[in-house]
Motif scaffolding. Sequence first.
Motif, short mmCIF file in Angstrom:
data_model
loop_
_atom_site.label_atom_id
_atom_site.label_comp_id
_atom_site.label_asym_id
_atom_site.label_seq_id
_atom_site.Cartn_x
_atom_site.Cartn_y
_atom_site.Cartn_z
N ARG A 38 0.83 -1.20 0.00
CA ARG A 38 0.00 0.00 0.00
C ARG A 38 0.87 1.25 0.00
N LYS A 39 1.95 1.24 0.78
CA LYS A 39 2.84 2.41 0.81
C LYS A 39 3.47 2.62 -0.56
N ALA A 40 3.92 1.55 -1.20
CA ALA A 40 4.53 1.65 -2.52
C ALA A 40 3.53 2.20 -3.54
N HIS A 41 2.28 1.77 -3.42
CA HIS A 41 1.24 2.22 -4.35
C HIS A 41 0.96 3.70 -4.18
N SER A 46 5.10 9.77 -10.48
CA SER A 46 4.22 9.96 -11.64
C SER A 46 4.50 8.97 -12.76
N SER A 47 5.77 8.65 -12.98
CA SER A 47 6.15 7.74 -14.05
C SER A 47 5.59 6.33 -13.81
N VAL A 48 5.53 5.93 -12.56
CA VAL A 48 4.98 4.61 -12.21
C VAL A 48 3.45 4.67 -12.24
N ARG A 49 2.88 5.78 -11.78
CA ARG A 49 1.42 5.94 -11.79
C ARG A 49 0.87 5.88 -13.20
N ARG A 50 1.63 6.38 -14.18
CA ARG A 50 1.19 6.34 -15.58
C ARG A 50 0.83 4.91 -15.97
N LYS A 51 1.71 3.98 -15.62
CA LYS A 51 1.49 2.59 -15.97
C LYS A 51 0.37 1.96 -15.13
N LEU A 52 0.32 2.33 -13.85
CA LEU A 52 -0.73 1.80 -12.97
C LEU A 52 -2.10 2.31 -13.39
N MET A 53 -2.14 3.49 -14.01
CA MET A 53 -3.42 4.06 -14.45
C MET A 53 -3.72 3.64 -15.89
N SER A 54 -3.68 2.35 -16.12
CA SER A 54 -4.00 1.79 -17.44
C SER A 54 -5.46 1.40 -17.48
N ALA A 55 -6.00 1.35 -18.69
CA ALA A 55 -7.40 0.95 -18.87
C ALA A 55 -7.47 -0.12 -19.96
N SER A 69 -4.58 -3.91 -22.78
CA SER A 69 -4.76 -2.64 -22.08
C SER A 69 -3.63 -1.67 -22.43
N MET A 70 -3.89 -0.39 -22.17
CA MET A 70 -2.92 0.67 -22.46
C MET A 70 -3.00 1.72 -21.36
N PRO A 71 -1.87 2.39 -21.07
CA PRO A 71 -1.94 3.55 -20.17
C PRO A 71 -2.84 4.62 -20.79
N ILE A 72 -3.71 5.19 -20.01
CA ILE A 72 -4.68 6.15 -20.53
C ILE A 72 -4.03 7.52 -20.72
N VAL A 73 -4.39 8.21 -21.79
CA VAL A 73 -3.85 9.55 -22.05
C VAL A 73 -4.99 10.50 -22.41
N LYS A 74 -4.70 11.79 -22.34
CA LYS A 74 -5.66 12.81 -22.72
C LYS A 74 -6.07 12.61 -24.18
N ASP A 75 -7.33 12.88 -24.48
CA ASP A 75 -7.92 12.77 -25.83
C ASP A 75 -8.28 11.35 -26.26
N ASP A 76 -8.09 10.34 -25.40
CA ASP A 76 -8.65 9.01 -25.67
C ASP A 76 -10.16 9.10 -25.52
N TYR A 96 -5.41 12.94 -14.04
CA TYR A 96 -4.97 13.54 -12.79
C TYR A 96 -4.25 12.47 -11.99
N ARG A 97 -2.95 12.30 -12.26
CA ARG A 97 -2.20 11.20 -11.65
C ARG A 97 -2.09 11.35 -10.14
N ARG A 98 -2.04 12.59 -9.68
CA ARG A 98 -1.88 12.80 -8.23
C ARG A 98 -3.07 12.25 -7.45
N LYS A 99 -4.28 12.34 -8.04
CA LYS A 99 -5.49 11.84 -7.37
C LYS A 99 -5.94 10.48 -7.88
N TRP A 100 -5.16 9.86 -8.78
CA TRP A 100 -5.49 8.55 -9.34
C TRP A 100 -6.80 8.55 -10.12
N VAL A 101 -7.19 9.64 -10.76
CA VAL A 101 -8.45 9.71 -11.50
C VAL A 101 -8.23 10.31 -12.88
N ILE A 102 -9.23 10.10 -13.75
CA ILE A 102 -9.28 10.80 -15.03
C ILE A 102 -10.56 11.62 -15.05
N HIS A 103 -10.54 12.73 -15.79
CA HIS A 103 -11.72 13.54 -15.96
C HIS A 103 -12.22 13.36 -17.39
#
Length: 158
Positions: A38-41, A46-55, A69-76, A96-103
């Motif tokens: 949990r601490k590692a997560h 940000s570079s690690v969160r990019r991969k963790l925030m895949s869809a 699956s692919m890491p999600i990016v703006k304009d998908d 929004y990698r800091r909050k672990w969400v996408i808008h």
Amino acid sequence: QSYTVSLCTLLHRRLLPPTARRAMKFNAAKSSARRTNRKAHFTAPSSVRRKLMSAPLSKDLRDKHNVRSMPIVKDDDVRVVRGAHKGRDGKVISVYRRKWVIHIEKITRDKANGQTIQIGVHPSNVCITKLKFTKDRQTILDRKRGGRDAKAQKGKHQ
């Protein structure tokens, strides 16, 4: 006085051979402790969160690109598949990698003062329906597809 002794007790007392003691874990460098993971997560850069925030990709994209699956990016373009906004489609307007969400556009709510704000959706709750293609993204797709094709060929007799 006889009583049964658990495997953990035997391991602790070092009554089993060293091979049996090592068999509990595959990689000594990796932790299986909940608190450590949990601490590692939650402190991941940000570079690690990019991969963790895949869809995951939609069925037709998965068949077309042979990638799951692919890491999600703006304009998908994405479709929400879980939660209160299930079934709604839209374009990703920010990751929004800091909050672990996408808008996602059109997924908003009105505040009491009349202001409209975006609602954050976790990337695991959406599926990508249309990819934004860049040169780097194409390279990632080719690399992932190459690995999957090699695995598929590995089991076949020529």
